[in-house]
Design a protein around this motif. Structure first.
Motif, PDB file in Angstrom:
ATOM      1  N   LEU A 303       0.822  -1.209   0.000  1.00 29.70           N
ATOM      2  CA  LEU A 303       0.000   0.000   0.000  1.00 29.70           C
ATOM      3  C   LEU A 303       0.860   1.264   0.000  1.00 29.70           C
ATOM      4  O   LEU A 303       0.566   2.233  -0.717  1.00 29.70           O
ATOM      5  N   LEU A 304       1.948   1.262   0.771  1.00 35.17           N
ATOM      6  CA  LEU A 304       2.835   2.431   0.803  1.00 35.17           C
ATOM      7  C   LEU A 304       3.432   2.719  -0.571  1.00 35.17           C
ATOM      8  O   LEU A 304       3.585   3.873  -0.963  1.00 35.17           O
ATOM      9  N   ASN A 305       3.784   1.646  -1.289  1.00 32.03           N
ATOM     10  CA  ASN A 305       4.435   1.824  -2.586  1.00 32.03           C
ATOM     11  C   ASN A 305       3.446   2.038  -3.728  1.00 32.03           C
ATOM     12  O   ASN A 305       3.858   2.217  -4.873  1.00 32.03           O
ATOM     13  N   GLU A 306       2.158   2.024  -3.392  1.00 30.96           N
ATOM     14  CA  GLU A 306       1.118   2.250  -4.406  1.00 30.96           C
ATOM     15  C   GLU A 306       1.337   3.556  -5.143  1.00 30.96           C
ATOM     16  O   GLU A 306       1.145   3.646  -6.368  1.00 30.96           O
ATOM     17  N   SER A 307       1.768   4.588  -4.410  1.00 29.29           N
ATOM     18  CA  SER A 307       1.982   5.905  -5.030  1.00 29.29           C
ATOM     19  C   SER A 307       3.041   5.848  -6.130  1.00 29.29           C
ATOM     20  O   SER A 307       2.963   6.590  -7.119  1.00 29.29           O
ATOM     21  N   LEU A 308       4.037   4.973  -5.968  1.00 26.61           N
ATOM     22  CA  LEU A 308       5.121   4.864  -6.959  1.00 26.61           C
ATOM     23  C   LEU A 308       4.652   4.113  -8.205  1.00 26.61           C
ATOM     24  O   LEU A 308       5.136   4.361  -9.307  1.00 26.61           O
ATOM     25  N   GLU A 309       3.715   3.177  -8.018  1.00 30.95           N
ATOM     26  CA  GLU A 309       3.230   2.355  -9.141  1.00 30.95           C
ATOM     27  C   GLU A 309       2.102   3.033  -9.914  1.00 30.95           C
ATOM     28  O   GLU A 309       1.848   2.715 -11.072  1.00 30.95           O
ATOM     29  N   ASN A 310       1.416   3.952  -9.248  1.00 37.02           N
ATOM     30  CA  ASN A 310       0.189   4.516  -9.803  1.00 37.02           C
ATOM     31  C   ASN A 310       0.489   5.497 -10.941  1.00 37.02           C
ATOM     32  O   ASN A 310       1.210   6.479 -10.739  1.00 37.02           O
ATOM     33  N   LYS A 383     -13.629  13.083  -8.303  1.00 37.89           N
ATOM     34  CA  LYS A 383     -12.518  13.242  -9.257  1.00 37.89           C
ATOM     35  C   LYS A 383     -11.415  12.220  -8.966  1.00 37.89           C
ATOM     36  O   LYS A 383     -10.882  11.588  -9.887  1.00 37.89           O
ATOM     37  N   VAL A 384     -11.062  12.050  -7.694  1.00 37.53           N
ATOM     38  CA  VAL A 384     -10.028  11.064  -7.339  1.00 37.53           C
ATOM     39  C   VAL A 384     -10.467   9.666  -7.766  1.00 37.53           C
ATOM     40  O   VAL A 384      -9.691   8.900  -8.354  1.00 37.53           O
ATOM     41  N   LEU A 385     -11.723   9.331  -7.485  1.00 34.70           N
ATOM     42  CA  LEU A 385     -12.239   8.018  -7.886  1.00 34.70           C
ATOM     43  C   LEU A 385     -12.180   7.853  -9.404  1.00 34.70           C
ATOM     44  O   LEU A 385     -11.754   6.801  -9.902  1.00 34.70           O
ATOM     45  N   ALA A 386     -12.586   8.885 -10.136  1.00 40.03           N
ATOM     46  CA  ALA A 386     -12.570   8.800 -11.608  1.00 40.03           C
ATOM     47  C   ALA A 386     -11.150   8.554 -12.118  1.00 40.03           C
ATOM     48  O   ALA A 386     -10.938   7.763 -13.048  1.00 40.03           O
ATOM     49  N   ASP A 387     -10.166   9.202 -11.498  1.00 38.01           N
ATOM     50  CA  ASP A 387      -8.760   8.996 -11.892  1.00 38.01           C
ATOM     51  C   ASP A 387      -8.337   7.546 -11.659  1.00 38.01           C
ATOM     52  O   ASP A 387      -7.671   6.938 -12.506  1.00 38.01           O
ATOM     53  N   TYR A 388      -8.718   6.998 -10.503  1.00 35.00           N
ATOM     54  CA  TYR A 388      -8.363   5.603 -10.188  1.00 35.00           C
ATOM     55  C   TYR A 388      -9.035   4.634 -11.154  1.00 35.00           C
ATOM     56  O   TYR A 388      -8.414   3.687 -11.638  1.00 35.00           O
TER      57      TYR A 388
END
Length: 398
Positions: A303-310, A383-388
């Motif tokens: 979960l922490l590294n999610e930001s790097l993969e996203n 907006k955040v949900l739409a991006d995901y």
């Protein structure tokens, strides 16, 4: 084999005592006025071996007799059009929809609305709370995570898992979302059947499942704890981040999640009405959960590294900065003991961002109207949900 009677087996463990005497558990007691004891342990502990049989029977009669897409289309038709006693559908489907289409006597739509407004009003703090307190904090309970591990959720990737959680949460916390046939109602029914499908698959394929220690897969008591995460723990996080919450909003928030729990098939006596009950129920449940194990650490780091993969953020420096901010919030919200167990990286100036956020929230709450905050929060969260959804529904993502 005769089941042993479940005991509060970790009540003397250091992690349990620390949580409830000096950690977030102590803060929850102070916040709620809870009177914690083991007097009612047996009333709740039986649910460690209890599951949603209605949902399981629907999966057996619909999903296991057709292809998954065909079964899903059939269920969607029932959700959107309703089911009556005279319809030519399996008995289990009638039972499921008889329960979920029946509005309980205690339901108050005005309270549901207040709860939804709290979720929207707190904007990105709501999403921070879900991710950096509720989700990652849940990984500290080793047995709770076992269904995730055995169904190989790690292989799916944290971006996809986070997207699914966000999709569910946003859709059940909008105005009127939980009315029968509406979007939030649909998400609750589908999630309920996903849980049943996963549970039956674990029973069938995972022969090493340790029922005595771990309980039934996705059992009713663990479900209660998960929804206390969405209600009590979530609200505690918002307060830690400097959000003020009115009495009406707080009452509404618990009411909203009580109804979501009802739709998900959690027994009503496990669904708390307020923060005092929720803390007392949570205290009992934590006594059967050991602290983090190696699987917990893997889930937390995924979960922490999610930001790097996203791929939502374009540049590497943006991704690294977002990861840093989430780490700061995780330390601030969960506390040192839990973060050390989950091996959350230590970073410099980790209190800077959350403390600044707390100050800004205090000013923002007193200068911007409640209606304007609700409107902006709804827009930003959507907006955040739409991006995901955009990045996870791209077939090339994995």
């Amino acid at each position: 084999m005769e089941k042993q009677i479940l005991q509060p087996r970790f009540k003397d463990s250091q992690h349990f005592k620390d949580f409830w005497t000096t950690g977030n558990g102590k803060q929850l007691i102070d916040l709620s006025g809870a009177e914690v004891s083991f007097d009612h342990f047996e009333k709740f502990s039986k649910y460690f071996y209890h599951v949603d049989e209605i949902g399981d029977e629907v999966v057996r009669e619909v999903y296991f007799k057709k292809s998954y897409p065909e079964a899903s289309r059939e269920i969607e038709g029932y959700i959107r059009n309703g089911v009556s006693e005279n319809d030519d559908v399996p008995e289990s489907v009638k039972r499921l929809f008889n329960q979920t289409q029946t509005i309980p006597d205690w339901l108050d739509l005005n309270l549901i609305r207040s709860g939804a407004e709290l979720c929207m009003r707190c904007n990105l703090d709501s999403l921070i709370s879900l991710r950096d307190y509720c989700l990652i904090g849940g990984y500290d309970y080793a047995y709770l995570n076992k269904p995730l591990i055995v169904t190989e959720a790690l292989k799916k990737g944290a971006v996809k898992r986070l997207s699914e959680t966000l999709d569910f949460w946003v859709n059940v916390t909008r105005y009127d979302a939980l009315e029968v046939h509406k979007k939030g109602y649909e998400f609750a029914i589908k999630t309920r059947l996903i849980h049943s499908y996963a549970r039956l698959s674990i029973r069938k394929h995972y022969k090493n499942w340790d029922t005595e220690n771990w309980g039934e897969p996705i059992n009713s008591w663990d479900m209660m704890a998960t929804y206390i995460g969405f209600s009590l723990v979530f609200m505690h996080s918002l307060k830690k981040l400097g959000n003020t919450i009115s009495e009406e909003e707080e009452k509404g928030h618990f009411h909203l999640w009580k109804y979501v729990g009802y739709l998900l098939g959690i027994p009503e006596e496990l669904l708390p009405d307020n923060k005092k009950q929720a803390t007392e129920y949570f205290y009992l449940w934590t006594s059967v959960q050991p602290s983090s194990d190696k699987d917990s650490v893997l889930l937390a780091h995924s979960l922490l590294n999610e930001s790097l993969e996203n791929p939502i953020l374009k540049y590497e420096f943006q991704k690294k900065n977002l990861r840093y901010l989430h780490i700061c919030c995780t330390w601030y919200l969960l506390g040192d003991d839990v973060c050390k167990r989950l091996q959350i990286p230590d970073v410099p100036l980790k209190k800077g961002f959350p403390v600044t956020k707390k100050i800004i929230n205090t000013i923002y709450d007193s200068t911007v109207s409640r209606d304007a905050r609700i409107k902006k929060g709804n827009k930003d969260q959507t907006k955040v949900l739409a991006d995901y959804l955009r990045v996870t529904q791209n077939s090339n993502f994995h």
